[in-house]
Design a protein around this motif. Sequence first.
Motif, short mmCIF file in Angstrom:
data_model
loop_
_atom_site.label_atom_id
_atom_site.label_comp_id
_atom_site.label_asym_id
_atom_site.label_seq_id
_atom_site.Cartn_x
_atom_site.Cartn_y
_atom_site.Cartn_z
N VAL A 286 1.45 -1.51 0.46
CA VAL A 286 0.11 -0.26 -0.13
C VAL A 286 0.70 1.16 -0.28
N GLU A 287 2.11 1.10 0.87
CA GLU A 287 2.77 2.28 0.84
C GLU A 287 2.99 2.62 -0.43
N ASP A 288 4.05 1.61 -1.20
CA ASP A 288 4.50 1.49 -2.21
C ASP A 288 3.47 1.74 -3.52
N LEU A 289 2.39 1.84 -3.10
CA LEU A 289 1.35 2.25 -4.31
C LEU A 289 1.38 4.03 -3.96
N LEU A 290 1.40 4.16 -2.55
CA LEU A 290 0.69 5.74 -2.95
C LEU A 290 1.89 5.95 -3.14
#
Length: 248
Positions: A71-75
């Motif tokens: 999720v952090e990488d997608l953001l």
Amino acid sequence: LQRLLIVRDISRLIRLEQVRRDFVANVSHELRTPLTVIHGYLSAIDADDHPELAELLGEMSRQSERMQRIVEDLLTLSRLESQQTSTQERVPVAALLQTLIREAEALSAGRHHIELHDNTQLDLLGSPKELHSAFSNLVSNAVRYTPAGGTIALRFDGDRQRGACFSVSDTGPGIAAEHIPRITERFYRVSNSRSRETGGTGLGLAIVKHALALHSAQLDIRSELGKGTQFSCVFDPQHVAERQPSAT
Ligand code: ADP
């Protein structure tokens, strides 16, 4: 008429791309809080007296951490995609290289030989945060994919007239030539299981590519199966400045 139709198709594609980006950004944002709560509660359960339950909880906790990383990488990727250019701040390269070496050593935990070759008196101009994120992903890949006993070398080369190059080379498994053109696509992996074992999200190189594009920089990949890989980030002279004498 044909020109009009082409323009209409292109604007429809641009709109669709925007919808896709917003959707990914919104979903990732919405998943962040529930995942934090799940991870927090899992870590709080005391199962010391029940070894089997403790094992299950440990695995659930590892998997929820993995989802949090995705999720952090997608953001991060959404943020990079929504930007057109980077800021033009001075990025002190000597300090950045020291940070990267510390990160590599922590991740390697003594399993690799780690080298630094800082061959210039140059700094970069750009966004310190995005450049750290790009370089750090390359360093972490080199450590994760290189078996114990291998060598990882970080280099910074170049000159004021021709520009600069940051590279990370490793003596890992290498990447077959047919995979290289697609390797920076999100979730593209040479080997799914190997990537999962090493804790990857499948988004690292996509982040690198986008962060470099904001600096008009190129990612150059050279690899030989069984020998190792070198990733180089090539910057033009507009993104390079003479290093300033350090304050200390
Ligand atoms: P991941 O999280 O899977 O590592 P990346 O986008 O960072 O995702 O990398 C994409 C794929 O490229 C990886 O799954 C791996 O197969 C390959 N790869 C990246 N860096 C290296 C490397 N230094 N050596 C060998 N293979 C690599």
